[in-house]
Design a protein around this motif. Structure first.
Motif, short mmCIF file in Angstrom:
data_model
loop_
_atom_site.label_atom_id
_atom_site.label_comp_id
_atom_site.label_asym_id
_atom_site.label_seq_id
_atom_site.Cartn_x
_atom_site.Cartn_y
_atom_site.Cartn_z
N LEU A 18 -25.77 33.84 16.32
CA LEU A 18 -25.78 35.28 16.09
C LEU A 18 -26.98 35.69 15.26
CD1 LEU A 18 -22.80 37.56 15.42
CD2 LEU A 18 -24.68 37.60 13.81
N TRP A 19 -27.30 34.92 14.19
CA TRP A 19 -28.49 35.23 13.42
C TRP A 19 -29.73 35.26 14.32
CZ3 TRP A 19 -27.47 30.92 9.23
CH2 TRP A 19 -26.40 31.31 8.41
N GLY A 20 -29.85 34.27 15.20
CA GLY A 20 -31.02 34.18 16.06
C GLY A 20 -31.15 35.33 17.03
N TRP A 21 -30.03 35.97 17.35
CA TRP A 21 -30.07 37.13 18.26
C TRP A 21 -30.38 38.42 17.51
CZ3 TRP A 21 -25.81 40.82 19.73
CH2 TRP A 21 -26.18 41.64 20.79
N GLY A 24 -6.06 35.81 22.36
CA GLY A 24 -6.55 35.82 23.73
C GLY A 24 -7.61 34.77 24.01
N GLY A 25 -7.81 34.52 25.29
CA GLY A 25 -8.91 33.65 25.73
C GLY A 25 -10.24 34.35 25.56
N LEU A 26 -11.28 33.77 26.13
CA LEU A 26 -12.64 34.33 26.02
C LEU A 26 -13.32 34.21 27.36
CD1 LEU A 26 -15.00 35.41 24.22
CD2 LEU A 26 -15.69 33.01 23.96
N ARG A 27 -13.69 35.35 27.93
CA ARG A 27 -14.44 35.37 29.19
C ARG A 27 -15.69 36.22 29.00
NH1 ARG A 27 -12.26 37.31 35.21
NH2 ARG A 27 -13.90 36.25 36.40
N TRP A 28 -16.83 35.56 28.98
CA TRP A 28 -18.08 36.29 28.86
C TRP A 28 -18.32 37.10 30.12
CZ3 TRP A 28 -20.66 36.76 24.40
CH2 TRP A 28 -20.45 35.82 23.41
N VAL A 29 -18.67 38.36 29.94
CA VAL A 29 -18.93 39.23 31.10
C VAL A 29 -20.34 39.77 31.12
CG1 VAL A 29 -16.51 39.90 31.22
CG2 VAL A 29 -18.11 41.35 29.95
N LEU A 30 -21.07 39.60 30.02
CA LEU A 30 -22.38 40.23 29.90
C LEU A 30 -23.24 39.42 28.95
CD1 LEU A 30 -24.16 42.81 30.40
CD2 LEU A 30 -23.05 43.78 28.37
N ALA A 31 -24.45 39.08 29.36
CA ALA A 31 -25.37 38.35 28.48
C ALA A 31 -26.80 38.66 28.92
CB ALA A 31 -25.10 36.85 28.54
N THR A 32 -27.33 39.78 28.44
CA THR A 32 -28.71 40.15 28.70
C THR A 32 -29.51 39.96 27.41
OG1 THR A 32 -28.48 42.47 28.08
CG2 THR A 32 -27.87 41.87 30.33
N ALA A 33 -30.79 40.23 27.46
CA ALA A 33 -31.61 40.01 26.28
C ALA A 33 -31.09 40.80 25.09
CB ALA A 33 -33.06 40.40 26.57
N ASP A 34 -30.70 42.06 25.32
CA ASP A 34 -30.36 42.95 24.21
C ASP A 34 -28.90 43.33 24.12
OD1 ASP A 34 -33.03 43.22 23.16
OD2 ASP A 34 -33.50 44.41 24.92
N ALA A 35 -28.05 42.81 25.02
CA ALA A 35 -26.63 43.17 24.98
C ALA A 35 -25.79 42.01 25.48
CB ALA A 35 -26.36 44.41 25.82
N VAL A 36 -24.60 41.87 24.87
CA VAL A 36 -23.65 40.85 25.28
C VAL A 36 -22.26 41.47 25.31
CG1 VAL A 36 -25.01 38.96 24.27
CG2 VAL A 36 -23.20 40.05 22.91
N GLY A 69 -32.90 35.94 22.88
CA GLY A 69 -32.16 36.93 23.64
C GLY A 69 -30.67 36.65 23.65
N GLY A 70 -29.91 37.63 24.14
CA GLY A 70 -28.47 37.49 24.18
C GLY A 70 -28.00 36.33 25.02
N ALA A 71 -28.69 36.06 26.14
CA ALA A 71 -28.28 34.93 26.98
C ALA A 71 -28.42 33.61 26.23
CB ALA A 71 -29.11 34.91 28.27
N ALA A 72 -29.48 33.47 25.43
CA ALA A 72 -29.66 32.24 24.65
C ALA A 72 -28.56 32.12 23.59
CB ALA A 72 -31.03 32.23 24.00
N MET A 73 -28.19 33.24 22.96
CA MET A 73 -27.11 33.19 21.98
C MET A 73 -25.82 32.73 22.64
SD MET A 73 -25.31 36.25 19.74
CE MET A 73 -24.39 36.88 21.15
N VAL A 74 -25.50 33.31 23.79
CA VAL A 74 -24.26 32.95 24.47
C VAL A 74 -24.29 31.49 24.90
CG1 VAL A 74 -22.83 33.43 26.50
CG2 VAL A 74 -23.82 35.32 25.19
#
Length: 621
Positions: free
Chosen positions: A409-412, A544-556, A431-436
């Motif tokens: 998270l710090w890196g993003w 709840g579980g965790l399902r990633w739905v979005l991972a762009t450079a500036d938004a997750v 970017g957000g994809a790298a964080m995820v």
């Protein structure tokens, strides 16, 4: 097949506009029954496949691979219902080993693909990313579902009695509003005079903020304000009010249906510790075997002679420190103190020195003592890097989750060139994809039961403050939003909720601005309070579980789901393009805004706005 298809097949799954068009499984209750299985149990595990792809799979298009006694075994999963969105498949996994790993093989026209906790891949991948079931008990519900508040006692609040206590020779008294030293020997000597009665007087603040667990850094007598150099484990430091003050504080916390966790150094003591004094005075004393030695004498932790390192090969040390109701670990969990667990300092190094590696034995011994004395107590280790090798589930319940949450998270969110004290070069903004990817990679190496009880954090008494690291209060709110909604327990370092600053761990140990409203950022406090409060109102955010739905450079963004409730979380670090998510996420058309901006929802889909920075949390009906 076009020339573009192989490249598309090889794209990392977190490089796409949204991630809902692929099979999914996690350890949450939508996919795995809640609870702890026993050896021999057959656990139904469910996987969902998008309906558009499921039509081509047939009844045998999903296979589960289970590793039993080190050998993979395969079985066909059976269909388990479908709708216009998803087809579900279920397979039974026999829990034959204490930690049983499994993965899915999903048919695909372009070739079967593995689905592991690391995601969907078109190639063979190592087993360390497999899903896992574990028979080892989970952390108590109060720990994994609540919010934790870290207090550094010297810097939180002074009681009226603090001024009358003698100042020890090693200490330098400091005015409450003075700035903590950032470097040098003064960092451990600046005595601001906070005490346990001062904490008790401000428990209303903790309740108002919405936290459930008070975590205290060490309270044993020492020769520093941080007290990680304990002089004894038998009493509470008189500077903090002594034993009676801890008894009173713990009782007050418990009356509010909250919990209190202590901090213990099992890796070392201080050089003034009574055990070490006896070890140095008499080579024949039992305590002489409590500490590591080399050719130069006693070994100090990281070379610090003031912190002699404990040698857990000593049976007598283990008996006194770790094992049973009368050990140090056990007695503070009993009346009259009744702590609800321990956070263990430098847990990654405890029991390890050269060829000696007793780290897991130490963790298991502590866990066994908790089971004897206080079965609903929690055991959390400090660990700054990849902790997966120490998190099978039979030792530490969890760790302070730097590697799988804080550092990605710090890196993003931090600006380019942000720093870590232990890394001798500036760090990049990712970017957000790298964080995820980082979060998924680290989380995939431990059982879901561990991920769901990790202590996530934005900073601590050992790091720069999140406000200093990010600068922008809006980005701090983004960080706090992810902290409050991610699987695991959010941990807040006292003062972050008011926008406290600090360039490193020592400088971050600031006093609370009780009498200084000019130092309190009430907007930040309101954001923390709102976000932490969501966990009380939404079971999906706790269990709840965790399902990633979005991972762009500036938004997750991600979904947290339990049967009957679905919550969408999205965060942006700045302006971005926005995204339209499928309308089926809210089939009734109802979207309830819990925090952040409203969403636009119509037959075309759910529009997540392209503004930023922001964090939004929405219940999808």
């Amino acid at each position: 097949m076009t020339a573009a298809q192989p490249a598309q097949a090889d794209r990392h799954p977190y490089d796409r506009p949204h991630l809902l068009d692929r099979p999914h499984h996690d350890g949450g209750p939508m996919h795995v029954p809640d609870g702890v299985p026993g050896l021999g149990d057959r656990v139904p595990v469910r996987v969902r496949v998008p309906a558009a792809a499921a039509g081509a799979l047939g009844d045998d298009g999903v296979v589960v691979r289970v590793v039993r006694d080190g050998e993979p075994r395969y079985a066909v999963a059976r269909p388990d219902g479908h709708d216009d969105v998803d087809a579900w498949y279920v397979a039974e996994v026999e829990v034959h080993n204490p930690v049983t790993s499994y993965r899915f093989l999903v048919a695909d026209p372009r070739g079967a693909r593995w689905l592991t906790a690391r995601g969907l891949t078109a190639r063979d991948v190592p087993d360390d990313g497999d899903f896992r079931l574990t028979v080892h008990g989970r952390a108590p519900a109060w720990s994994r579902q609540g919010a934790v508040y870290q207090v550094f006692p010297d810097r939180f609040a002074r009681s009226p009695g603090a001024a009358a206590r003698p100042v020890p020779a090693w200490a330098e008294p400091a005015d409450w509003d003075a700035e903590p030293a950032a470097h040098g020997a003064r960092t451990g000597r600046q005595l601001f005079g906070g005490d346990l009665a001062g904490i008790e007087a401000h428990l209303d603040h903790l309740e108002r903020l919405g936290v459930d667990v008070l975590y205290l850094t060490p309270f044993f007598p020492a020769r520093s304000v941080h007290r990680y150099d304990a002089a004894t484990f038998e009493h509470v430091d008189p500077l903090l009010g002594g034993d009676d003050a801890l008894v009173s504080l713990a009782a007050a916390v418990h009356r509010r249906r909250m919990h209190v966790v202590g901090d213990l150094t099992t890796n070392h003591t201080g050089a003034s510790h009574e055990w070490f004094v006896r070890a140095g005075a008499d080579p024949a004393a039992p305590e002489a075997g409590f500490y590591h030695r080399d050719d130069d004498g006693f070994v100090g932790w990281l070379g610090h002679a003031s912190l002699p390192k404990l040698d857990h090969r000593s049976a007598e040390l283990r008996r006194r420190l770790l094992e049973g109701p009368d050990s140090v670990v056990g007695r503070w969990l009993r009346a009259p103190f009744e702590l609800d667990g321990w956070r263990v300092d430098v847990a990654n190094m405890t029991g390890r020195h050269g060829a000696v590696d007793l780290a897991h034995a130490v963790a298991r011994a502590m866990r066994e003592t908790l089971a004897q004395v206080r079965p609903d107590a929690v055991l959390v280790g400090e660990h700054f890097h990849d902790a997966s090798a120490d998190l099978a589930g039979d030792g530490w319940h969890a760790v302070m989750n730097y590697s799988a949450f804080a550092r990605p998270l710090w890196g993003w969110l931090a600006p380019e060139g942000w720093s870590l004290p232990e890394v001798p070069m500036p760090m990049p903004r990712r970017g957000g994809a790298a964080m995820v990817r980082s979060m998924v990679d680290f989380a995939s190496r431990v059982p879901w039961a561990v991920t769901a009880q990790q202590w996530n954090l934005l900073g601590s008494h050992d790091t720069a403050r999140i406000r200093t690291r990010l600068g922008d209060p809006a980005l701090v709110e983004v960080a706090a939003g992810l902290l409050a909604t991610y699987p695991g327990a959010p941990m807040v370092f006292a003062g972050d909720e008011y926008g406290a600053t600090g360039v490193n761990g020592e400088h971050a140990r600031t006093t609370m601005p009780w009498a200084r409203p000019d130092r309190r950022d009430e907007r930040t406090f309101a954001a923390y309070r709102s976000l932490l409060g969501l966990r009380r109102d939404a079971r999906a955010l706790r269990d709840g579980g965790l399902r990633w739905v979005l991972a762009t450079a500036d938004a997750v963004g991600y979904l947290r789901e339990v049967p009957g409730e679905r919550v969408l979380v999205a965060a942006a670090r700045g302006p971005w393009s926005g995204v339209v998510l499928p309308a089926h996420l809210a089939p009734s058309g109802a979207v309830q805004t819990l925090h952040g901006p409203d969403l636009t929802h119509d037959a075309r889909g759910i529009r997540v706005p392209g503004d930023g920075p922001f964090v939004g949390v929405w219940r999808l009906a």
